[in-house]
Design an enzyme around this catalytic site. Structure first.
Site, mmCIF file in Angstrom:
data_model
loop_
_atom_site.group_PDB
_atom_site.id
_atom_site.type_symbol
_atom_site.label_atom_id
_atom_site.label_comp_id
_atom_site.label_asym_id
_atom_site.label_seq_id
_atom_site.Cartn_x
_atom_site.Cartn_y
_atom_site.Cartn_z
ATOM 1 N N ARG A 35 -26.207 -5.816 1.204
ATOM 2 C CA ARG A 35 -25.616 -7.135 1.448
ATOM 3 C C ARG A 35 -26.420 -7.816 2.550
ATOM 4 N NH1 ARG A 35 -19.027 -6.683 1.402
ATOM 5 N NH2 ARG A 35 -18.842 -5.120 -0.254
ATOM 6 N N VAL B 15 -17.091 -7.369 -4.440
ATOM 7 C CA VAL B 15 -18.441 -7.813 -4.074
ATOM 8 C C VAL B 15 -19.501 -6.915 -4.729
ATOM 9 C CG1 VAL B 15 -20.055 -8.135 -2.148
ATOM 10 C CG2 VAL B 15 -17.638 -8.730 -1.850
ATOM 11 N N GLY C 112 -7.884 -2.569 3.485
ATOM 12 C CA GLY C 112 -9.257 -2.832 3.900
ATOM 13 C C GLY C 112 -9.486 -2.664 5.391
ATOM 14 N N ASN D 174 -7.505 -1.951 -5.448
ATOM 15 C CA ASN D 174 -7.823 -3.375 -5.347
ATOM 16 C C ASN D 174 -7.713 -4.019 -6.715
ATOM 17 O OD1 ASN D 174 -8.504 -2.980 -2.619
ATOM 18 N ND2 ASN D 174 -10.552 -2.320 -3.202
ATOM 19 N N ARG E 257 -8.903 -6.907 -7.775
ATOM 20 C CA ARG E 257 -9.865 -8.004 -7.941
ATOM 21 C C ARG E 257 -11.206 -7.442 -8.431
ATOM 22 N NH1 ARG E 257 -9.804 -6.359 -2.566
ATOM 23 N NH2 ARG E 257 -11.844 -5.619 -1.864
ATOM 24 N N HIS F 32 -16.021 7.079 1.749
ATOM 25 C CA HIS F 32 -15.238 6.112 0.992
ATOM 26 C C HIS F 32 -15.922 5.998 -0.370
ATOM 27 C CE1 HIS F 32 -13.411 1.807 0.658
ATOM 28 N NE2 HIS F 32 -13.902 2.171 -0.513
ATOM 29 N N LYS G 199 0.810 -1.227 0.000
ATOM 30 C CA LYS G 199 0.000 0.000 0.000
ATOM 31 C C LYS G 199 0.838 1.270 0.000
ATOM 32 C CE LYS G 199 -3.444 -2.769 0.102
ATOM 33 N NZ LYS G 199 -4.123 -3.055 -1.173
ATOM 34 N N GLU H 147 -0.456 8.562 7.638
ATOM 35 C CA GLU H 147 -1.284 9.514 6.897
ATOM 36 C C GLU H 147 -1.922 10.496 7.868
ATOM 37 O OE1 GLU H 147 -4.182 7.036 4.927
ATOM 38 O OE2 GLU H 147 -2.870 6.682 3.203
HETATM 39 C C1 MV4 Z 1 -8.489 6.419 6.727
HETATM 40 C C2 MV4 Z 1 -9.452 7.150 7.450
HETATM 41 C C3 MV4 Z 1 -9.173 8.467 7.737
HETATM 42 N N1 MV4 Z 1 -8.010 9.010 7.345
HETATM 43 N N2 MV4 Z 1 -7.344 7.012 6.345
HETATM 44 C C4 MV4 Z 1 -8.948 2.556 5.626
HETATM 45 C C5 MV4 Z 1 -9.560 1.292 5.163
HETATM 46 C C6 MV4 Z 1 -11.007 1.573 5.184
HETATM 47 N N3 MV4 Z 1 -11.823 0.416 5.246
HETATM 48 C C7 MV4 Z 1 -11.103 2.439 6.399
HETATM 49 N N4 MV4 Z 1 -9.988 3.263 6.334
HETATM 50 C C8 MV4 Z 1 -9.849 4.522 6.758
HETATM 51 N N5 MV4 Z 1 -8.697 5.138 6.390
HETATM 52 C C9 MV4 Z 1 -7.119 8.289 6.671
HETATM 53 N N6 MV4 Z 1 -5.980 8.843 6.302
HETATM 54 C C10 MV4 Z 1 -10.617 6.525 7.843
HETATM 55 C C11 MV4 Z 1 -10.819 5.202 7.516
HETATM 56 C C12 MV4 Z 1 -11.997 4.595 8.058
HETATM 57 C C13 MV4 Z 1 -12.020 4.145 9.377
HETATM 58 C C14 MV4 Z 1 -10.884 4.214 10.202
HETATM 59 C C15 MV4 Z 1 -10.914 3.773 11.510
HETATM 60 C C16 MV4 Z 1 -12.104 3.248 12.039
HETATM 61 C C17 MV4 Z 1 -13.231 3.155 11.242
HETATM 62 C C18 MV4 Z 1 -13.204 3.596 9.909
HETATM 63 C C19 MV4 Z 1 -14.334 3.512 9.114
HETATM 64 C C20 MV4 Z 1 -14.283 3.929 7.829
HETATM 65 C C21 MV4 Z 1 -13.109 4.476 7.299
#
Ligand code: MV4
Length: 448
Positions: free
Chosen positions: A336, A294, A164, A289, A291, A208, A116, A200
């Protein structure tokens, strides 16, 4: 075209791939575990090979068993679906060395995008906006402290071999940094056999949003709009939709152009997805990703395109008409349906489905391997069905989804249907103005 494809997966995606193969005139080989003997992917494949006992590490993750199954059936290609071996570069490599076409990108691309931190460097160099943070991996605590100072707290430390949402640590101030750095490294080493971590700037309330890509073997790449994936719980997506209620035509154009730039920088081939964090009308590359995902049907239904067929055709070396003006039409939502009890913290609820009725009608698609009297084994993820509704706009897609969830009968086990019904009637969801914190906020609202 390929004459025969082996599907190295199970559940709804295995069935989905079999359907695409049938329509392309390709014979199919299903592999299955002893726990999946009664699954629909086994029923509908032309040939079947049992590859071991229920637990995944003894069946769907057993590379020698899968390769042997491909050899004895004379399969020319393997479709890995999602999960299991789908993003395993070593597996893709072994397929190649056995003269079996792995339906996905090259092992080298899987490796380079699976790292990553390296993927972010690659994208930054290509001119894609990336999440602000360390330039590569953090060397030590001092490096971590210096980087945090540069970007300002809060920051997030992520495992380079993770993804993820696995192996992440949010750090709010300097006092928590040393512990977080060391814990993140240990977790990364234990979880992914690679201790590398990167940092980060932590975004508090991001969305997202991801862009679907298809690249062929002739250097052509198309971006098929975005999917809104902010409705997640513990990094598991629950609802996805396309288009995103947050994305304007201008932002979509910029996002798709950025995604194409990124894909071109790595000569991307096959179906892939670029994930962006989105906040204050700005988007930042997070990870890619390699792949089919889903939630691919959300894109399929707004574009009227079969992504699995395209993926297979691309793997065979066919060109696609990348210059064509692919257009989005209407709005799609996917729920889902998991065999989980939303009243008991989404605890898995495997067992026998005693009664099963699938919704239908205009604008409705249900992808499922389940049926009445099917027994959900305890070994795998809990996804039992995906309901996808398409409508002329978001409102119609939601109305349709509400109707479908009412029609859907699943008895004998607990499912996430009642939870989806709550979300689909919640003001904040309906407004479209939500982010990745939505489920947390919503759960405390309904529990109080
Ligand atoms: C982050 C973020 C905020 N700032 N990165 C990465 C994987 C994805 N599934 C969630 N991720 C996140 N990356 C930065 N720089 C917020 C998330 C994030 C999250 C992080 C911690 C706990 C719950 C979360 C739920 C959705 C997104």
């Amino acid at each position: 075209m390929f004459k025969k494809i082996l599907i190295a997966n199970r559940g709804e995606i295995a069935l989905r791939i079999i359907r695409a193969c049938k329509e392309l005139g390709i014979e199919t080989v299903a592999v299955y575990s002893e726990a999946d003997a009664d699954s629909l992917h086994v029923r509908f494949a032309d040939e079947v090979v049992c590859i071991g006992p229920g637990p995944s590490n003894q069946s769907y993750l057993q590379v020698p068993n899968i390769i042997s199954a491909a050899e004895v059936t004379n399969s020319e290609a393997i479709h890995p679906g999602y999960g299991f071996l789908a993003e395993n570069a070593e597996f893709a490599e072994i397929c190649a060395s056995c003269n079996i076409k792995f339906i996905g990108p090259t092992p080298d691309m899987i490796n380079r995008l699976g790292n990553k931190s390296l993927a972010k460097k690659t994208m930054r160099k290509a001119g894609v906006p990336v999440i602000p943070g360390s330039d590569g991996i953090l060397k030590d605590v001092d490096d971590a402290r210096k980087t945090a100072g540069e970007f300002g707290y809060p920051v997030i430390i992520k495992a380079s071999a993770g993804g993820g949402g696995r192996g992440m640590r949010i750090v709010h101030d300097d006092s928590g940094l040393e512990n977080a750095f060391n814990q993140a490294r240990t977790e990364a080493e234990v979880g992914f056999a690679n201790p590398d971590v990167y940092m980060e700037k932590y975004f508090q309330n991001p969305r997202h949003i991801e862009v679907q890509l298809l690249g062929d073997a002739h250097g052509n790449v198309v971006a098929l709009g975005e999917r809104e994936c902010s409705i997640q719980r513990k990094h598991q997506k629950l609802i996805e939709e396309s288009p995103s209620p947050a994305v304007t035509p201008e932002i979509r154009k910029a996002m798709c152009e950025a995604a194409i730039k990124g894909a071109n920088a790595v000569n991307y081939e096959s179906a892939g997805t670029i994930e962006f964090l989105y906040e204050d009308s700005k988007f930042y590359f997070m990870e890619m990703n390699t792949r089919i995902q889903v939630e691919h049907p959300v894109t399929e239904t707004v574009f009227g395109m079969d992504l699995i067929k395209r993926q297979i055709q691309i793997a065979y070396g066919m060109k696609f008409d990348w210059n064509k003006n692919y257009k989005m039409r209407g709005h799609s939502i996917e729920c889902r349906i998991n065999a989980e009890d939303p009243d008991k913290d989404f605890r898995p609820s495997p067992g026998k489905i005693t009664s099963f009725h699938i919704p239908g009608g205009p604008g409705v698609r249900v992808d499922t391997h389940a049926y009445a009297h099917y027994v959900i084994p305890p070994f795998y993820d809990s996804l039992i069905a995906k309901v996808i509704t398409h409508g002329k706009n978001r409102e119609e897609a939601i109305l349709r989804m509400n109707r479908c969830l009412e029609e859907f009968v699943i008895e004998g086990i607990k499912t996430t249907i009642p939870f989806h019904q709550k979300v689909l009637n919640d003001e904040l969801f309906l407004s479209g103005d939500f982010d990745t914190k939505y489920i947390e906020k919503m759960q405390s609202k309904f529990e109080s």
